[in-house]
Design a protein around this motif. Structure first.
Motif, PDB file in Angstrom:
ATOM      1  N   ALA A 170      55.024  42.068  48.702  1.00 59.29           N
ATOM      2  CA  ALA A 170      54.779  43.483  48.976  1.00 59.29           C
ATOM      3  C   ALA A 170      53.439  43.963  48.409  1.00 59.29           C
ATOM      4  N   GLY A 171      52.810  43.147  47.549  1.00 59.66           N
ATOM      5  CA  GLY A 171      51.571  43.581  46.911  1.00 59.66           C
ATOM      6  C   GLY A 171      51.793  44.753  45.984  1.00 59.66           C
ATOM      7  N   ARG A 172      52.900  44.718  45.226  1.00 62.24           N
ATOM      8  CA  ARG A 172      53.256  45.819  44.344  1.00 62.24           C
ATOM      9  C   ARG A 172      53.479  45.314  42.926  1.00 62.24           C
ATOM     10  N   ALA A 173      53.321  46.225  41.969  1.00 54.25           N
ATOM     11  CA  ALA A 173      53.635  45.934  40.577  1.00 54.25           C
ATOM     12  C   ALA A 173      54.414  47.094  39.997  1.00 54.25           C
ATOM     13  N   LEU A 214      49.009  46.888  44.541  1.00 53.14           N
ATOM     14  CA  LEU A 214      47.922  46.008  44.127  1.00 53.14           C
ATOM     15  C   LEU A 214      46.980  45.776  45.306  1.00 53.14           C
ATOM     16  N   ALA A 215      45.838  45.207  45.031  1.00 53.82           N
ATOM     17  CA  ALA A 215      44.857  44.915  46.077  1.00 53.82           C
ATOM     18  C   ALA A 215      44.568  43.422  46.095  1.00 53.82           C
ATOM     19  N   PRO A 216      44.225  42.872  47.249  1.00 54.73           N
ATOM     20  CA  PRO A 216      43.878  41.448  47.292  1.00 54.73           C
ATOM     21  C   PRO A 216      42.550  41.185  46.583  1.00 54.73           C
ATOM     22  N   ALA A 217      42.476  40.075  45.883  1.00 59.19           N
ATOM     23  CA  ALA A 217      41.248  39.696  45.179  1.00 59.19           C
ATOM     24  C   ALA A 217      41.090  38.181  45.235  1.00 59.19           C
TER      25      ALA A 217
END
Length: 429
Positions: free
Chosen positions: A95-98, A194-197
């Motif tokens: 989900a790209g979450r924290a 969160l963001a992709p890095a």
């Protein structure tokens, strides 16, 4: 208070006269005096709720700090709540979450997110709390690409003024907490996108101070056309006992080759003293500026510049920065200037200015404040600033428009009419 308070919570309670009390009540910035009536280190979120119920019943006020960053000294007569033990981190890579507890420092979130090729929106220091930054809006290395830290918040776990736990995802309280400070509830955890890095290149290049003019010109050239993935900061530095130096700090959310092309004007400058730029992980960002990771005294002043033309550049370099230790410009723009449903709204000024000195003694403290005021008066500042830039002598009126201040005060009245909570910068007059 002693017996009742100790019985009300499971965490450690310290009162005046206890051996560890004076150390426990100190803020991160040792130049700020922080008087309090008691210090409570909550055992967990339920303990926070128990403390609030006790304070509400006794007519007492709580001020909350994970580790003391952003303190203003407006704490007299309060119970200081430390939330450092609320330190859980949960990452949902799909989900790209924290979800992080109120005591989690930025560097810890970065280390956890980096394992999945993801990143939060960290600032220059790895030791500030994620929650504290989000409550103040939050300027980040990656804000040009992704906006305010608070824009990424999707939910807060809070304890309200009645001592009831809630999961907040919308409404006026959610709006106020996303950058309006912590005057309305106690946040025990925050959820954020969160963001992709997948790639990151960054570091610091350092020159002797005699090259400040050409380094500033290179900064202006790079930032004039920088893509949102590139962030560049300019630093005039003069540490006690040393010679003046000048630095460029940079991060690029992308590959090394592209980053070096974008930063090519730096390669045309005189030979630097050092160059730490390299491919790195998002967990290593805290090492770029090398900010202290232990409490220390300091006097900071932050402003927003409306322009950086030739006249402004000349004013910045007209005199030595001493007794200041640093004068820093941060390039803004990009996503910062896009619409934001937060108390501050879009950050349309192109550059942030930070002025910092150390009050070694009263005379130095006065000289630092005078130099900061003189520089601010000589430069085209916008007259407002991010909440996290506020100093002890400032208020929410220096961060927000009158309309926003009125809205925040109404939210405070609706959610905490008896003043159970007092943030570093209270919204009430």
């Amino acid at each position: 208070m002693t017996g009742k308070l100790t019985a009300a919570v499971r965490g450690q309670v310290l009162l005046p006269g206890d051996a560890a009390f004076d150390d426990a009540r100190q803020p991160w910035n040792r130049a700020v005096d922080q008087p309090v009536d008691a210090v409570v280190e909550a055992a967990d979120a339920d303990d926070v709720a128990a403390l609030v119920r006790y304070a509400r019943a006794e007519g007492l006020t709580i001020t909350t700090q994970p580790n003391g960053h952003g303190a203003s000294g407006h704490t007299g007569g309060t119970i200081l709540l430390r939330t450092g033990r609320l330190d859980t981190i949960e990452i949902d890579p799909a989900a790209g979450r924290a979800r992080v507890g109120a005591g989690v420092a930025s560097g810890r979130l970065q280390a956890a997110a980096a394992e999945h090729g993801l990143t939060g929106l960290p600032g220059s220091s790895p030791v500030v709390s994620v929650t504290g930054v989000a409550l103040g809006g939050g300027l980040s290395w990656f804000g040009r690409a992704h906006g305010w830290v608070s824009d990424r918040v999707t939910a807060f776990d809070i304890v309200d003024a009645e001592g009831t736990s809630q999961h907040v995802t919308g409404g006026d309280l959610f709006w106020a907490l996303r950058g309006g400070g912590g005057d309305y509830a106690i946040v025990t955890a925050v959820e954020l996108a969160l963001a992709p890095a997948p790639q990151l290149f960054g570091g610091r290049v350092l020159w002797t101070g005699e090259h400040a003019a050409v380094v500033l010109e290179a900064y202006r050239e790079i930032t004039a056309t920088a893509p949102d993935e590139l962030t560049v900061w300019f630093d005039l530095l003069h540490f006690p006992g040393g010679a003046p130096v000048v630095a460029i700090d940079a991060t690029h959310l992308g590959g090394e080759a592209e980053a070096r092309d974008l930063l090519a004007p730096l390669d045309r400058l005189p030979q630097p003293l050092s160059d730490s730029r390299r491919v790195m992980t998002v967990a290593e960002l805290g090492g770029i500026t090398g900010e202290p990771t232990d409490p220390s005294p300091g006097l900071s002043r932050g402003e927003l510049l409306t322009t950086l033309d030739d006249t402004v550049a000349a004013t910045l370099l007209a005199e030595p920065i001493a007794p200041l230790i640093s004068v820093q410009l941060r390039h803004l723009g990009g996503a910062f200037a896009q619409p934001s449903d937060s108390p501050h709204g879009p950050l349309t000024e192109p550059h942030a200015l930070s002025l910092f000195g150390v009050p070694f003694d009263p005379a130095t403290a006065g000289a630092v404040a005078d130099r900061q005021a003189a520089l601010a008066a000589a430069l085209p500042v916008s007259g407002r600033k991010p909440y996290t830039f506020l100093g002890p002598a400032e208020s929410v009126a220096d961060a927000f428009t009158p309309e926003v201040v009125t809205r925040l005060r109404n939210i405070k009245q609706n959610h905490d009419p008896y003043g159970v909570f007092r943030s570093n910068f209270p919204v009430r007059a």
